[in-house]
Design an enzyme around this catalytic site. Structure first.
Site, PDB file in Angstrom:
ATOM      1  N   GLU A  73     -12.094   1.184  17.359  1.00 34.70           N
ATOM      2  CA  GLU A  73     -13.123   1.179  16.318  1.00 34.70           C
ATOM      3  C   GLU A  73     -14.090   0.019  16.399  1.00 34.70           C
ATOM      4  O   GLU A  73     -15.203   0.101  15.892  1.00 34.70           O
ATOM      5  CB  GLU A  73     -12.473   1.216  14.920  1.00 34.70           C
ATOM      6  CG  GLU A  73     -11.765  -0.069  14.517  1.00 34.70           C
ATOM      7  CD  GLU A  73     -11.224   0.008  13.093  1.00 34.70           C
ATOM      8  OE1 GLU A  73     -10.525   0.992  12.778  1.00 34.70           O
ATOM      9  OE2 GLU A  73     -11.509  -0.892  12.295  1.00 34.70           O
ATOM     10  N   CYS A 130       2.322   0.983   7.875  1.00 37.39           N
ATOM     11  CA  CYS A 130       2.973  -0.196   8.465  1.00 37.39           C
ATOM     12  C   CYS A 130       1.907  -1.011   9.197  1.00 37.39           C
ATOM     13  O   CYS A 130       0.841  -0.486   9.523  1.00 37.39           O
ATOM     14  CB  CYS A 130       4.083   0.225   9.425  1.00 37.39           C
ATOM     15  SG  CYS A 130       3.525   1.343  10.711  1.00 37.39           S
ATOM     16  N   PRO A 131       2.151  -2.288   9.444  1.00 37.19           N
ATOM     17  CA  PRO A 131       1.150  -3.091  10.169  1.00 37.19           C
ATOM     18  C   PRO A 131       1.164  -2.744  11.656  1.00 37.19           C
ATOM     19  O   PRO A 131       2.144  -2.168  12.149  1.00 37.19           O
ATOM     20  CB  PRO A 131       1.636  -4.532   9.952  1.00 37.19           C
ATOM     21  CG  PRO A 131       3.094  -4.415   9.672  1.00 37.19           C
ATOM     22  CD  PRO A 131       3.326  -3.068   9.053  1.00 37.19           C
ATOM     23  N   ILE A 154       0.842  -1.205   0.000  1.00 39.97           N
ATOM     24  CA  ILE A 154       0.000   0.000   0.000  1.00 39.97           C
ATOM     25  C   ILE A 154       0.875   1.252   0.000  1.00 39.97           C
ATOM     26  O   ILE A 154       0.619   2.191  -0.766  1.00 39.97           O
ATOM     27  CB  ILE A 154      -0.967  -0.015   1.209  1.00 39.97           C
ATOM     28  CG1 ILE A 154      -1.951  -1.188   1.075  1.00 39.97           C
ATOM     29  CG2 ILE A 154      -1.723   1.308   1.322  1.00 39.97           C
ATOM     30  CD1 ILE A 154      -2.799  -1.460   2.304  1.00 39.97           C
ATOM     31  N   THR A 193      -4.442   5.256   7.580  1.00 37.63           N
ATOM     32  CA  THR A 193      -5.393   4.302   6.985  1.00 37.63           C
ATOM     33  C   THR A 193      -4.929   2.887   7.297  1.00 37.63           C
ATOM     34  O   THR A 193      -5.361   1.940   6.642  1.00 37.63           O
ATOM     35  CB  THR A 193      -5.507   4.481   5.451  1.00 37.63           C
ATOM     36  OG1 THR A 193      -4.198   4.314   4.876  1.00 37.63           O
ATOM     37  CG2 THR A 193      -6.058   5.838   5.064  1.00 37.63           C
ATOM     38  N   SER A 194      -4.029   2.737   8.283  1.00 43.08           N
ATOM     39  CA  SER A 194      -3.467   1.414   8.540  1.00 43.08           C
ATOM     40  C   SER A 194      -4.199   0.707   9.686  1.00 43.08           C
ATOM     41  O   SER A 194      -5.097  -0.098   9.432  1.00 43.08           O
ATOM     42  CB  SER A 194      -1.969   1.532   8.807  1.00 43.08           C
ATOM     43  OG  SER A 194      -1.401   0.252   8.799  1.00 43.08           O
ATOM     44  N   ARG A 195      -3.829   1.013  10.914  1.00 44.93           N
ATOM     45  CA  ARG A 195      -4.548   0.454  12.066  1.00 44.93           C
ATOM     46  C   ARG A 195      -4.559   1.512  13.162  1.00 44.93           C
ATOM     47  O   ARG A 195      -3.538   2.190  13.392  1.00 44.93           O
ATOM     48  CB  ARG A 195      -3.876  -0.818  12.604  1.00 44.93           C
ATOM     49  CG  ARG A 195      -4.120  -2.071  11.778  1.00 44.93           C
ATOM     50  CD  ARG A 195      -5.593  -2.525  11.796  1.00 44.93           C
ATOM     51  NE  ARG A 195      -5.802  -3.705  10.978  1.00 44.93           N
ATOM     52  CZ  ARG A 195      -6.204  -3.701   9.705  1.00 44.93           C
ATOM     53  NH1 ARG A 195      -6.447  -2.557   9.096  1.00 44.93           N
ATOM     54  NH2 ARG A 195      -6.371  -4.844   9.051  1.00 44.93           N
ATOM     55  N   ASP A 246      -8.899   6.649   8.740  1.00 40.53           N
ATOM     56  CA  ASP A 246      -9.858   5.629   8.282  1.00 40.53           C
ATOM     57  C   ASP A 246      -9.969   4.519   9.325  1.00 40.53           C
ATOM     58  O   ASP A 246     -10.756   3.596   9.156  1.00 40.53           O
ATOM     59  CB  ASP A 246      -9.415   5.043   6.929  1.00 40.53           C
ATOM     60  CG  ASP A 246     -10.471   4.104   6.351  1.00 40.53           C
ATOM     61  OD1 ASP A 246     -11.641   4.531   6.257  1.00 40.53           O
ATOM     62  OD2 ASP A 246     -10.134   2.947   6.024  1.00 40.53           O
ATOM     63  N   ASP A 300      11.153   2.355   6.612  1.00 39.94           N
ATOM     64  CA  ASP A 300      10.728   0.949   6.574  1.00 39.94           C
ATOM     65  C   ASP A 300      11.979   0.108   6.791  1.00 39.94           C
ATOM     66  O   ASP A 300      13.020   0.394   6.168  1.00 39.94           O
ATOM     67  CB  ASP A 300      10.099   0.635   5.197  1.00 39.94           C
ATOM     68  CG  ASP A 300       9.375  -0.710   5.181  1.00 39.94           C
ATOM     69  OD1 ASP A 300       9.979  -1.723   5.626  1.00 39.94           O
ATOM     70  OD2 ASP A 300       8.227  -0.757   4.724  1.00 39.94           O
ATOM     71  N   HIS A 317     -13.315   2.971   8.300  1.00 41.19           N
ATOM     72  CA  HIS A 317     -12.610   1.795   7.783  1.00 41.19           C
ATOM     73  C   HIS A 317     -13.190   1.350   6.428  1.00 41.19           C
ATOM     74  O   HIS A 317     -13.625   0.209   6.255  1.00 41.19           O
ATOM     75  CB  HIS A 317     -12.647   0.642   8.803  1.00 41.19           C
ATOM     76  CG  HIS A 317     -11.458  -0.267   8.666  1.00 41.19           C
ATOM     77  ND1 HIS A 317     -10.795  -0.795   9.745  1.00 41.19           N
ATOM     78  CD2 HIS A 317     -10.815  -0.745   7.576  1.00 41.19           C
ATOM     79  CE1 HIS A 317      -9.802  -1.551   9.325  1.00 41.19           C
ATOM     80  NE2 HIS A 317      -9.799  -1.532   8.004  1.00 41.19           N
TER      81      HIS A 317
HETATM   82  P1  NAI Z   1       2.766  -4.946   3.564  1.00 39.77           P
HETATM   83  O1  NAI Z   1       3.105  -6.106   4.430  1.00 39.77           O
HETATM   84  O2  NAI Z   1       2.888  -5.080   2.082  1.00 39.77           O
HETATM   85  O3  NAI Z   1       3.661  -3.681   3.981  1.00 39.77           O
HETATM   86  C1  NAI Z   1       3.881  -3.303   5.313  1.00 39.77           C
HETATM   87  C2  NAI Z   1       5.254  -2.646   5.367  1.00 39.77           C
HETATM   88  O4  NAI Z   1       5.436  -2.107   6.680  1.00 39.77           O
HETATM   89  C3  NAI Z   1       6.415  -3.621   5.121  1.00 39.77           C
HETATM   90  O5  NAI Z   1       7.244  -3.133   4.078  1.00 39.77           O
HETATM   91  C4  NAI Z   1       7.137  -3.675   6.442  1.00 39.77           C
HETATM   92  O6  NAI Z   1       8.543  -3.866   6.317  1.00 39.77           O
HETATM   93  C5  NAI Z   1       6.806  -2.303   7.007  1.00 39.77           C
HETATM   94  N1  NAI Z   1       7.003  -2.167   8.437  1.00 39.77           N
HETATM   95  C6  NAI Z   1       6.907  -3.100   9.413  1.00 39.77           C
HETATM   96  N2  NAI Z   1       7.216  -2.566  10.614  1.00 39.77           N
HETATM   97  C7  NAI Z   1       7.532  -1.274  10.387  1.00 39.77           C
HETATM   98  C8  NAI Z   1       7.937  -0.191  11.221  1.00 39.77           C
HETATM   99  N3  NAI Z   1       8.118  -0.350  12.539  1.00 39.77           N
HETATM  100  N4  NAI Z   1       8.178   1.010  10.650  1.00 39.77           N
HETATM  101  C9  NAI Z   1       8.031   1.184   9.319  1.00 39.77           C
HETATM  102  N5  NAI Z   1       7.637   0.209   8.471  1.00 39.77           N
HETATM  103  C10 NAI Z   1       7.386  -1.002   9.008  1.00 39.77           C
HETATM  104  O7  NAI Z   1       1.287  -4.520   3.977  1.00 39.77           O
HETATM  105  P2  NAI Z   1       0.246  -3.657   3.132  1.00 39.77           P
HETATM  106  O8  NAI Z   1      -0.560  -4.554   2.273  1.00 39.77           O
HETATM  107  O9  NAI Z   1       0.930  -2.511   2.511  1.00 39.77           O
HETATM  108  O10 NAI Z   1      -0.723  -3.135   4.302  1.00 39.77           O
HETATM  109  C11 NAI Z   1      -0.245  -2.266   5.311  1.00 39.77           C
HETATM  110  C12 NAI Z   1      -1.308  -2.156   6.393  1.00 39.77           C
HETATM  111  O11 NAI Z   1      -2.451  -1.473   5.892  1.00 39.77           O
HETATM  112  C13 NAI Z   1      -1.872  -3.513   6.880  1.00 39.77           C
HETATM  113  O12 NAI Z   1      -1.050  -4.074   7.892  1.00 39.77           O
HETATM  114  C14 NAI Z   1      -3.210  -3.117   7.420  1.00 39.77           C
HETATM  115  O13 NAI Z   1      -3.076  -2.816   8.801  1.00 39.77           O
HETATM  116  C15 NAI Z   1      -3.566  -1.832   6.684  1.00 39.77           C
HETATM  117  N6  NAI Z   1      -4.730  -1.984   5.801  1.00 39.77           N
HETATM  118  C16 NAI Z   1      -5.789  -1.127   5.958  1.00 39.77           C
HETATM  119  C17 NAI Z   1      -6.904  -1.241   5.150  1.00 39.77           C
HETATM  120  C18 NAI Z   1      -8.071  -0.303   5.266  1.00 39.77           C
HETATM  121  O14 NAI Z   1      -9.136  -0.582   4.691  1.00 39.77           O
HETATM  122  N7  NAI Z   1      -7.955   0.803   5.957  1.00 39.77           N
HETATM  123  C19 NAI Z   1      -7.003  -2.311   4.158  1.00 39.77           C
HETATM  124  C20 NAI Z   1      -5.802  -3.119   4.033  1.00 39.77           C
HETATM  125  C21 NAI Z   1      -4.730  -2.967   4.845  1.00 39.77           C
END
Ligand code: NAI
Length: 329
Positions: free
Chosen positions: A263, A205-206, A155, A232-234, A258, A174, A295
């Protein structure tokens, strides 16, 4: 396989039924969220299919196991709502949807930025009232601004590509830098430097024990005065109480959310006839420079279709081999 679909909404049913047409899936629709009190509804189901606000804690997982559940099919990328240690101890496998549409979330992030910057939410309300005054609607050019992206996975990288198109300078943080982002000209920096140098900071980030309250009072102090923060993450990646203080003092200039720490008590339900008991959330709603969506960043046709297809593919793979196509380990 018999699958208990928790937190079923009409749209989940529509997309899962469409994806299941070709295969043999016995889907049991359960509107309730999973927790320790509702887990018994999955009795007799080998699979429990969960969304982001289902709580697969140790209690819920023990009840699921007793009822015959062996696999959790998550309809999400994030898996912070599952106690993975308890799942492992109980022999429950977990599968997720790693990347259904990074663009859906990235584009929603941009929607929040544009709406906040150009005050579209306020302008819309004004024009409907016949108020065409511009005072209070002043924005800034995105072109030339610095955008800090925390987490440059699927994302974060999709978001970086869009912001590069606006002519923004990209800073990233990252532990695993992305080649795609480097190719866009992103400069990777320690978190503190990204916070200090960015006009807009977006979190991708997650949520893990290490990122819980990553943006706390100290981090907010590092940011440029009047900067924009988007999550928009968590929800729990932000310390919301500290964010409220930063908004009150003017340190934080704009907030787009978001997701929200608490929530699960609010989002995905129509609470328009009830009193919101969460005082922190209610306070956030009073700021003119805060924009919150419930969300919905993932909620596009393409993403819903991909979520349904990958979820059923995970269940099929588990039925065949005892292992999800996209396992969480
Ligand atoms: P992804 O796994 O492709 O990317 C997450 C990135 O965060 C990775 O590159 C990882 O190395 C990095 N990361 C881990 N710990 C970190 C830290 N301490 N500092 C900086 N970077 C760090 O995941 P993706 O698909 O990009 O999703 C990211 C997050 O978005 C998900 O974990 C989820 O919480 C959230 N999300 C929200 C949605 C929504 O509808 N609002 C929908 C889908 C995902």
């Amino acid at each position: 396989m018999r699958t208990a679909v928790f937190s079923t909404k009409p749209y989940d049913r529509r997309f899962l039924q469409a994806a299941a047409r070709a295969g043999a899936h016995d889907l049991v629709w359960i509107e309730a969220r999973l927790d320790g009190t509702t887990a018994r509804l999955a009795e007799g189901c080998e699979v429990a299919c969960l969304f982001v606000n289902d709580r697969a804690d140790a209690t819920a997982l023990e009840i699921l196991t007793a009822g015959g559940t062996r696999f959790l099919a998550l309809r999400s990328a994030g898996f912070n709502h599952v106690d993975l240690l308890a799942a492992k101890r109980l022999g429950i496998s977990v599968g997720r949807v790693p990347a259904y549409s990074p663009e859906a979330v990235a584009e929603h992030t941009v929607a929040l930025i544009l709406a906040l910057n150009r005050r579209i939410h306020r302008a819309h309300a004004r024009v409907r009232e016949g108020n065409f005054a511009l005072e209070g609607l002043l924005g800034f050019d995105l072109h030339g601004r610095t955008v800090g992206i925390i987490g440059t996975g699927q994302i974060g990288a999709a978001f970086a590509r869009i912001m590069a198109g606006f002519g923004c300078r990209l800073l990233g943080h990252d532990p695993a830098p992305s080649d795609r982002c480097l190719a866009l000209g992103m400069e990777y920096r320690p978190l503190g430097e990204v916070l200090q140098a960015s006009d807009i900071i977006s979190l991708h980030c997650p949520l893990t024990p290490g990122t819980r309250h990553l943006i706390d009072a100290a981090a907010l102090t590092l940011m440029k005065r009047g900067a924009m923060l988007i999550n928009t993450s968590r929800g729990a990646i932000l310390d919301t109480a500290a964010v409220v203080q930063a908004l009150k003092s003017g340190q934080l200039g704009y907030l787009g959310l978001d997701v929200y720490e608490e929530e699960e008590k609010l989002f995905f339900e129509d609470l328009s006839s009830t009193v919101i008991a969460d005082d922190v959330f209610a306070r956030l709603l009073t700021f003119p420079n805060v924009l919150i969506t419930g969300h919905q960043a993932f909620f596009t046709e393409e993403a819903m279709r991909a979520i349904a297809e990958t979820t059923l593919a995970n269940i099929d793979a588990f039925a065949r081999s005892g292992r999800a196509a996209h396992p969480v380990e």
